[in-house]
Design a protein around this motif. Structure first.
Motif, PDB file in Angstrom:
ATOM      1  N   LEU A 289      24.364  58.469  23.587  1.00 20.76           N
ATOM      2  CA  LEU A 289      25.319  57.880  24.351  1.00 20.76           C
ATOM      3  C   LEU A 289      25.833  56.544  24.188  1.00 20.76           C
ATOM      4  O   LEU A 289      25.531  55.853  23.521  1.00 20.76           O
ATOM      5  CB  LEU A 289      24.321  57.536  25.674  1.00 20.76           C
ATOM      6  CG  LEU A 289      23.744  58.618  26.645  1.00 20.76           C
ATOM      7  CD1 LEU A 289      22.900  57.770  27.907  1.00 20.76           C
ATOM      8  CD2 LEU A 289      24.550  59.315  27.234  1.00 20.76           C
ATOM      9  N   VAL A 290      27.236  56.541  24.560  1.00 21.87           N
ATOM     10  CA  VAL A 290      27.942  55.226  24.569  1.00 21.87           C
ATOM     11  C   VAL A 290      27.847  54.721  25.933  1.00 21.87           C
ATOM     12  O   VAL A 290      28.204  55.321  26.919  1.00 21.87           O
ATOM     13  CB  VAL A 290      29.471  55.530  24.166  1.00 21.87           C
ATOM     14  CG1 VAL A 290      30.268  54.174  24.219  1.00 21.87           C
ATOM     15  CG2 VAL A 290      29.210  56.174  23.011  1.00 21.87           C
ATOM     16  N   VAL A 291      27.485  53.398  25.874  1.00 22.97           N
ATOM     17  CA  VAL A 291      27.545  52.955  27.254  1.00 22.97           C
ATOM     18  C   VAL A 291      28.301  51.507  27.092  1.00 22.97           C
ATOM     19  O   VAL A 291      28.112  50.976  25.994  1.00 22.97           O
ATOM     20  CB  VAL A 291      26.012  52.336  27.614  1.00 22.97           C
ATOM     21  CG1 VAL A 291      25.279  53.597  27.817  1.00 22.97           C
ATOM     22  CG2 VAL A 291      25.292  51.453  26.859  1.00 22.97           C
ATOM     23  N   GLY A 292      28.823  51.065  28.289  1.00 18.48           N
ATOM     24  CA  GLY A 292      29.484  49.731  28.327  1.00 18.48           C
ATOM     25  C   GLY A 292      28.886  48.760  29.374  1.00 18.48           C
ATOM     26  O   GLY A 292      28.121  49.158  30.167  1.00 18.48           O
ATOM     27  N   LEU A 293      29.152  47.516  28.961  1.00 18.60           N
ATOM     28  CA  LEU A 293      28.310  46.364  29.718  1.00 18.60           C
ATOM     29  C   LEU A 293      29.271  46.207  30.828  1.00 18.60           C
ATOM     30  O   LEU A 293      30.390  45.604  30.341  1.00 18.60           O
ATOM     31  CB  LEU A 293      27.608  45.298  29.114  1.00 18.60           C
ATOM     32  CG  LEU A 293      26.583  45.750  27.793  1.00 18.60           C
ATOM     33  CD1 LEU A 293      26.257  44.482  27.212  1.00 18.60           C
ATOM     34  CD2 LEU A 293      25.501  46.234  29.020  1.00 18.60           C
ATOM     35  N   PRO A 294      29.000  46.432  32.178  1.00 17.21           N
ATOM     36  CA  PRO A 294      29.999  46.226  33.163  1.00 17.21           C
ATOM     37  C   PRO A 294      30.252  44.503  33.280  1.00 17.21           C
ATOM     38  O   PRO A 294      29.461  43.854  33.143  1.00 17.21           O
ATOM     39  CB  PRO A 294      29.209  46.560  34.401  1.00 17.21           C
ATOM     40  CG  PRO A 294      27.577  46.529  34.163  1.00 17.21           C
ATOM     41  CD  PRO A 294      27.839  46.589  32.784  1.00 17.21           C
ATOM     42  N   ASP A 295      31.659  44.357  33.698  1.00 16.51           N
ATOM     43  CA  ASP A 295      32.387  45.296  33.902  1.00 16.51           C
ATOM     44  C   ASP A 295      33.649  45.194  32.548  1.00 16.51           C
ATOM     45  O   ASP A 295      34.316  46.420  32.301  1.00 16.51           O
ATOM     46  CB  ASP A 295      33.678  44.966  35.081  1.00 16.51           C
ATOM     47  CG  ASP A 295      32.872  45.041  36.223  1.00 16.51           C
ATOM     48  OD1 ASP A 295      32.014  46.194  36.460  1.00 16.51           O
ATOM     49  OD2 ASP A 295      32.697  44.254  37.298  1.00 16.51           O
ATOM     50  N   SER A 296      33.608  44.095  31.781  1.00 12.92           N
ATOM     51  CA  SER A 296      34.621  44.262  30.920  1.00 12.92           C
ATOM     52  C   SER A 296      34.687  44.959  29.513  1.00 12.92           C
ATOM     53  O   SER A 296      35.369  45.334  28.968  1.00 12.92           O
ATOM     54  CB  SER A 296      35.110  42.566  30.459  1.00 12.92           C
ATOM     55  OG  SER A 296      33.845  42.011  29.922  1.00 12.92           O
TER      56      SER A 296
END
Ligand code: SF4
Length: 477
Positions: A289-296
């Protein structure tokens, strides 16, 4: 659950400015909504100054825009010209005296001013305004600019054009007298400043998202070295200083600006997605999985997923109703602040190898906690991918980046940083990759926090509280 006392491991924001001239409209309310859109640029204090053509009323206070202003206060500020400011302290402590707009007597009236940026010759200016007879009330370079303007005769535009050659550093400014609003920008154009057209008037703002918020249409940038006068009679431009090497802060695109703002003709969201695309090509990882840290971190994570073919998912939920700990700029205050900002989605993360995309690492302390949080939630691997190059140098142009000794990338190799924050692997976007994602040459940006090549000479002493008096002493002159 680890405490996340910092919301993110990022440079601290700077300030936002807004101005409006709109006869027969509720300019205080327009300024309020414009500042609301710029709240991400500073959460420590907010203020609005309104002119009705005879008097200027200023209201400023520590706190968020929505906490500082209410219906009665907005209704009490009637007029047809206004400026506003949201602040994060880059020079001077977070205290009421340093809130903006600054207002000082000028001739028979007042001049009010809101500043985004940081001057690099404040010490010399400080001596100059004291020699003029000014009694310093605050500890900001913004007061110095206001004081210099207050001693200049003639129109506000003339005064600004006389003062601009004295200023060194980064400044995007709105200034207001009873009859004129002047927006002006340093000759390197470090901080953004845009003009929009409103039905029956004009708006200036740090970012285009504030124009959208008040229904204004983007007209153009305020050019580097330009001063623009907006009055009830129209707009007049003067190139006060010849533009020198353009040096727009590239961190505006990486992190500071709101994703729906437009910089250099492209939405910030698209630029960040493209950084993620390039990053995936430069530093792929085997993951589930690719995850981003919210929000930027989210747009770059989406770009990374798109390029790598690895599915994207949210993995962390942010409590949006907790005030940002950026309100508290000192470490000591942070430790007294809200502890929990994120909650991981254990059902999504457990047993997965993650690519975690974030836009920057400053000290590494929060990144370490975040990686630990994801591991505690069951992630088997955490491949950290950063959509900017390593931050190696402090910023002198209005961003609170920490001293060099606190910058983790300035003191450790990439492998050492990975081990320090507990990541399975770590890779940063390269400088070349950043430029490819931006689609413009490096020569038009300031990139000094990555390269150490400062486009404007930097001062020897630059601590943000350097003008504060020792405890119990009178303000220093
Ligand atoms: S040093 Fe970095 S944060 Fe500061 S203006 Fe330059 S690019 Fe922006």
């Amino acid at each position: 659950m680890p405490d996340l006392t910092d919301e993110r491991d990022h440079p601290e924001e700077e300030c936002g400015v807004f101005g409006v001239v709109a006869p027969s409209q509720d300019v205080a309310r327009i300024a309020f909504f414009g500042l609301h859109a710029l709240q991400h640029r500073g959460q420590e204090s907010a203020g609005i100054a309104v002119s009705d053509g005879t008097h200027i009323i200023v209201q400023r206070e520590l706190g968020l825009v929505s906490a500082v202003f209410d219906e009665p206060s907005l209704r009490s500020m009637t007029g047809d010209m206004a400026i506003g400011h949201v602040r994060y302290s880059t020079t001077g402590k977070n205290k009421w005296d340093n809130a903006q707009p600054v207002a000082l007597p000028r001739g028979d009236g007042l001049v009010a001013l809101g500043h985004n940026g940081n001057l690099t010759n404040s010490d010399a200016l400080r001596r100059r305004v004291v020699a003029l007879g000014h009694e310093l009330q605050a500890t900001t370079d913004s007061e110095l600019i206001t004081a210099l303007i207050s001693y200049e005769p003639g129109s506000l535009l003339d005064a600004v054009c006389n003062v601009m050659p004295l200023l060194q550093g980064a400044y995007s400014i709105v200034a207001l007298t009873e009859h004129e609003l002047v927006a002006f920008r340093d000759p390197n154009g470090v901080r953004p400043l845009v003009i929009g057209r409103l039905d029956g008037g004009f708006v200036v703002a740090s970012e285009t998202c504030a124009l959208d918020q008040v229904g204004a249409e983007f007209e153009r940038e305020v050019m580097a070295g330009e001063a623009v006068r907006i009055t009830r009679d129209g707009v007049e431009s003067r190139q006060a200083l010849a533009p020198v090497r353009r040096a727009l802060c590239i961190f505006e695109a990486i992190y500071f600006a709101r994703p729906d703002s437009i910089l250099d003709g492209e939405t910030v969201w698209e630029s960040r997605r493209d950084m993620g695309i390039v990053l995936a090509g430069e530093s792929p990882a085997m993951a589930d999985l690719v995850v981003g840290l919210p929000d930027s971190g989210t747009p770059a994570a989406i770009g990374f997923a798109q390029e790598s073919g690895i599915p994207y998912s949210e993995a962390v939920v942010r409590n949006r109703y907790v005030g940002r700990s950026f309100i508290q700029p000192s470490q000591e205050m942070r430790q007294l602040g809200v502890k929990l900002k994120f909650n991981p989605l254990g059902a999504i993360i457990a047993g997965k190898r993650l690519v975690v995309v974030d836009d920057s690492i400053v000290r590494g302390t929060t990144t370490r906690k975040t990686v630990q949080m994801l591991r505690d939630a069951g992630a088997t691997e955490v491949h950290l991918r950063i959509s900017s190059p390593p931050i190696m140098w402090p910023c002198f142009y209005g961003i609170d980046m920490a001293d060099r000794s606190d910058l983790i990338a300035a003191n450790m190799s990439v492998e050492e940083v990975a081990a320090s924050v507990g990541a399975t692997s770590l890779a940063y976007l390269t400088l070349d990759g950043l430029q490819r994602a931006m689609g413009r040459p490096a020569s038009v940006y300031c990139r000094a926090c990555f390269t150490g090549e400062y486009p404007i000479p930097v001062p020897d002493a630059s601590g943000k509280e350097r003008f504060e008096a020792p405890t119990g002493a009178a303000p220093s002159r």
